[in-house]
Structure formats: structure tokens, C-alpha cells
Design a protein around this motif. Structure first.
Motif, PDB file in Angstrom:
ATOM      1  N   UNK A   7       0.845  -1.228  -0.188  1.00 33.84           N
ATOM      2  CA  UNK A   7      -0.070  -0.180  -0.341  1.00 33.84           C
ATOM      3  C   UNK A   7       1.088   1.184  -0.115  1.00 33.84           C
ATOM      4  N   UNK A   8       1.618   1.363   0.701  1.00 30.39           N
ATOM      5  CA  UNK A   8       2.954   2.450   0.522  1.00 30.39           C
ATOM      6  C   UNK A   8       3.757   2.715  -0.678  1.00 30.39           C
ATOM      7  N   UNK A   9       3.727   1.490  -0.884  1.00 28.65           N
ATOM      8  CA  UNK A   9       4.439   1.611  -2.626  1.00 28.65           C
ATOM      9  C   UNK A   9       3.406   2.482  -3.802  1.00 28.65           C
ATOM     10  N   UNK A  10       2.474   1.574  -3.323  1.00 23.98           N
ATOM     11  CA  UNK A  10       1.322   1.966  -4.640  1.00 23.98           C
ATOM     12  C   UNK A  10       1.399   3.362  -3.999  1.00 23.98           C
ATOM     13  N   UNK A  11       0.429   3.789  -3.088  1.00 22.59           N
ATOM     14  CA  UNK A  11       0.604   4.903  -2.853  1.00 22.59           C
ATOM     15  C   UNK A  11       1.483   6.110  -3.106  1.00 22.59           C
ATOM     16  N   UNK A  12       3.222   5.998  -2.655  1.00 25.26           N
ATOM     17  CA  UNK A  12       3.868   6.688  -3.397  1.00 25.26           C
ATOM     18  C   UNK A  12       4.012   6.725  -4.788  1.00 25.26           C
ATOM     19  N   UNK A  13       3.783   5.713  -5.695  1.00 24.95           N
ATOM     20  CA  UNK A  13       3.789   5.866  -6.924  1.00 24.95           C
ATOM     21  C   UNK A  13       3.017   6.471  -7.270  1.00 24.95           C
ATOM     22  N   UNK A  14       1.931   6.578  -7.080  1.00 26.17           N
ATOM     23  CA  UNK A  14       0.489   7.130  -7.276  1.00 26.17           C
ATOM     24  C   UNK A  14       0.350   9.100  -7.314  1.00 26.17           C
ATOM     25  N   UNK A  15       1.559   9.301  -5.938  1.00 25.25           N
ATOM     26  CA  UNK A  15       1.415  10.626  -5.611  1.00 25.25           C
ATOM     27  C   UNK A  15       2.519  11.512  -6.779  1.00 25.25           C
TER      28      UNK A  15
END
Length: 144
Positions: A7-15
Motif C-alpha cells: 500500500x505504501x509503494x502504491x501510494x508513493x507511486x500514484x503521488x
């Protein structure tokens, strides 16, 4: 790997891949201010209010890939008028040396089921930034 890490990886990617470039297209630039509790760089249109992305909070939830928190930081140890205090506007955040800054946190949901509403989330971030910035402008003369 537990659910928190992806989830942190995905969030960072989308940001990094969407929100930051889009905000830069809206005349935001890299902030020189460091957030007292969020790692990473922030963005700003003026030195009055700074936008940071909190990818940690809630990353352990199963739907943590659908949302994140935006923290809008007013990095000045000043007394705010009572009408600007509270969850709709600004709450305190403690920093080093006994100073108190002000910040506003918003939950940004950019995915609903199978549809992504990135543009709507971006519009909300920009409009909330403008609203809060306008409220803080009268205080700007006292910060110099």
C-alpha cells in the motif's frame, strides 16, 4: 510482505506519478520547508502554505491503496484567530524547541471500486489549498 508495504509503494507511486506532476503543472513548486512528522518533500504555491503527502497513515488497511492523507502545513509559530482553529481549518502540530505550527489534514480518496477519480481528487486538493491559503493571507504581513 504484509499489506502495509504494498500500500505504501502504491501510494508513493500514484503521488509521484500523478499528483506531484499535476500540481507542478498548476504552478506548485518544491517546498523548502520540512514537515515535522512526514518524510519527503512538500509542494507550495507560496511560502505561506505547504502540501505534504502522508503515505504512512492507514497503509495497514485493506483499502489503503485507494486513499492517502494530504497535510497542508502552515509552518509558523503564531497565534491563529479562533475562526481558523478546528478540524475544518487548522489544528496544532508540535515541532522542535516547543514551537507550534498549524496544519490541516484531508483524506483523499482517489479510487472508488474499480474506477479511479484522480482528476476529481486533484481538483479537491487544489481547491482546498486555495481556500485555506486565502484564509491565511491576512496573517502574511505579520510573518515577515
Amino acid at each position: 510482505m504484509n499489506i502495509k508495504d504494498p500500500n505504501k509503494i502504491f501510494r508513493r507511486s500514484i503521488i509521484k506519478g500523478f499528483f506531484e506532476p499535476q500540481l507542478i503543472n498548476l504552478d506548485f513548486k518544491k517546498s523548502s520547508v520540512k514537515h515535522p512528522s512526514i518524510n519527503g518533500d512538500g509542494l507550495m504555491q507560496s511560502d505561506l502554505l505547504h502540501v505534504f503527502f502522508d503515505i504512512e497513515t492507514g497503509s495497514d488497511y485493506p483499502d489503503g491503496d485507494e486513499w492517502f492523507i494530504v497535510d497542508m502545513l502552515f509552518p509558523y509559530d503564531v497565534k491563529l484567530p479562533d475562526n481558523l482553529k478546528g478540524t475544518d481549518y487548522f489544528t496544532t502540530i508540535l515541532v522542535d524547541e516547543g514551537k507550534t505550527y498549524w496544519h490541516h489534514r484531508e483524506l483523499i480518496r482517489y479510487k472508488y471500486g474499480k474506477s479511479k477519480r484522480l482528476d476529481s481528487a486533484l481538483e479537491f486538493i487544489e481547491s482546498k489549498y486555495k481556500e485555506l491559503h486565502k484564509l491565511l493571507e491576512p496573517l502574511q504581513k505579520d510573518l515577515k
